[in-house]
Scaffold this active site. Structure first.
Site, mmCIF file in Angstrom:
data_model
loop_
_atom_site.group_PDB
_atom_site.id
_atom_site.type_symbol
_atom_site.label_atom_id
_atom_site.label_comp_id
_atom_site.label_asym_id
_atom_site.label_seq_id
_atom_site.Cartn_x
_atom_site.Cartn_y
_atom_site.Cartn_z
ATOM 1 C CB THR A 1 -0.898 0.029 1.254
ATOM 2 O OG1 THR A 1 -0.086 -0.334 2.379
ATOM 3 C CG2 THR A 1 -2.042 -0.932 1.137
ATOM 4 C CG ASP B 1 10.729 -1.871 4.042
ATOM 5 O OD1 ASP B 1 9.547 -1.916 4.444
ATOM 6 O OD2 ASP B 1 11.168 -2.631 3.167
HETATM 7 C C1 GLA Z 1 8.977 -4.016 0.615
HETATM 8 C C2 GLA Z 1 9.157 -2.545 0.291
HETATM 9 C C3 GLA Z 1 8.136 -1.670 1.010
HETATM 10 C C4 GLA Z 1 6.716 -2.202 0.818
HETATM 11 C C5 GLA Z 1 6.651 -3.711 1.071
HETATM 12 C C6 GLA Z 1 5.313 -4.279 0.741
HETATM 13 O O1 GLA Z 1 9.266 -4.256 1.955
HETATM 14 O O2 GLA Z 1 10.452 -2.117 0.643
HETATM 15 O O3 GLA Z 1 8.251 -0.342 0.565
HETATM 16 O O4 GLA Z 1 6.221 -1.876 -0.454
HETATM 17 O O5 GLA Z 1 7.634 -4.409 0.348
HETATM 18 O O6 GLA Z 1 4.342 -3.785 1.577
#
Ligand code: GLA
Length: 395
Positions: free
Chosen positions: A42, A180
């Protein structure tokens, strides 16, 4: 915590490139990984996410050098790599070196006008690599705290997270969202964080940690085609937005789309694009409902939302795997497990469970009993605790 500051400092001081006088200038930093409780795929759709930074972390001990070179040694493998701070340019596509993440952060910070320093350093981590717990973001944030001439860095946590995201998007070449790096930069002890990826407003969400624990299960399966599949999902969402915006120019992202609007526009999207969009639109609603459920102490509702999120990632967004599904099914059937779902990008990696404190041993037993025969693999089970975001480690 497997990383000990003293061990890291000793390793750094032992590195032959360190002249004695630099040992007292050692800067030690840490940056946590994260687990996402709900709100998957999202963030790059300007939606909501609810991650927590966790006490599995990456550490860097460094000392300044009087050249413009960065050189780092990995404590686990002894591998050493480096780069010149000036004249950095993105590596060729497909380069998958860990040092690219560090160099990318230097490149991105330099573009923000941040003053950087050359260093010799040692990296250690207790974060399993490439398992969906954001080892990349942790390396990026630890690098940012290491490379800035000043500590703390002159950018606040959100801008530092954005600079690290840009490093991954434009230097390394993976079009990740902000979740993240945000969690690693701004995590809070004992809480998860609800982030609105459009306004970038966020707030701490208390977790019922007196009675429950966050349990992470690592499938230990190879993550197949992760970055190309990830970028492909992003493109499918963009295609969906473009089709929906044809008759509704006010739609700029899937954040502007409600379930009702999407249903009424079914004919305008091909079947696969529709499913991808449906996941994102409903997942945003689930994040907000999950927060309300926690606030009301309605753990059963929170658990149902986690189960729905997993089913949607499996069936609509198609980023789960047989191993992730197996771990979710095994854990969900354990007495005392409130909710279970895959976490992170998917295609392998980890699941997250909200489990009553006394259920953790049962989770370990069930996983050890059932997972190997279903997958041919051994899973790792971690109890993780929410921790604060990246920063200096005081000596
Ligand atoms: C990875 C990406 C995040 C996010 C997730 C899925 O961890 O680094 O930015 O998009 O996937 O939610």
């Amino acid at each position: 915590m497997l990383v000990h500051p003293h061990r890291l400092r000793r390793a750094l001081v032992k590195t032959e490139t360190l002249a004695g006088h630099q040992a007292d200038e050692v800067r030690m930093v840490r940056a946590p990984g994260r687990v996402n409780l709900i709100g998957e795929h999202t963030d790059y759709n300007e939606g909501f996410v609810l991650p927590a930074a966790i006490g599995l972390e990456t550490w860097i001990a460094s000392a300044p050098s009087n050249d413009r070179r960065v050189e780092l040694t990995r404590l686990d493998s002894g591998e050493r790599d480096g780069f010149q701070l000036d004249g950095l340019a993105p590596p060729p596509e497909g380069s998958e070196r860990w040092i690219d993440y560090v160099a990318g952060v230097a490149w991105s910070l330099a573009r923000e006008g941040v003053r950087l320093r050359g260093v010799r350093g040692v990296i250690a981590s207790d974060l399993p690599i490439s398992s969906g717990l954001s080892s990349s973001a942790a390396l990026e944030l630890a690098s940012a705290w290491t490379l800035c001439a000043e500590a703390p860095p002159p950018l606040d946590g959100m801008r530092l997270a954005q600079a690290c995201q840009r490093a991954e998007n434009e230097y390394v070449g993976v079009k990740v969202g902000l979740m993240d790096q945000f969690a690693s930069a701004l995590g809070r002890p004992s809480a998860a964080l609800l982030l609105d990826c459009r306004s970038l407003e966020y707030r701490a969400v208390e977790l019922p940690l007196d009675d429950y624990l966050l349990v992470v299960c690592d499938t230990r399966s190879p993550r197949r085609l992760e970055s190309s599949q990830y970028n492909a999902r992003r493109e499918q969402c963009e295609r969906g937005v473009a089709a929906l915006a044809r008759h509704r120019p006010e739609i700029r992202s899937l954040r502007d789309v409600s379930v009702g609007l999407l249903e009424s526009a079914r004919e305008e999207l091909d079947e696969e694009t529709f499913r991808r969009c449906e996941h994102v639109v409903r997942e945003n609603d689930r994040v907000l409902a999950f927060e309300r459920a926690l606030e009301d102490g309605d753990l059963a509702a929170a658990g149902r939302l986690m189960a729905e999120s997993h089913a949607s990632l499996r069936d609509l967004y198609e980023v789960s795997s047989a191993e992730l599904d197996a771990l979710v099914e095994i854990c969900a059937s354990v007495d005392g497990v409130v909710g279970a779902r895959m976490t992170g990008a998917g295609f392998g990696g980890c699941t997250v469970n909200l489990a009553a404190r006394d259920a953790v041993d049962r989770v370990r037993e069930a996983v050890a009993r059932e997972y190997p025969s279903r997958s041919g693999l051994d899973a790792a089970v971690y109890v993780v605790e929410p921790v604060g975001g990246a920063g200096l480690v005081e000596p």
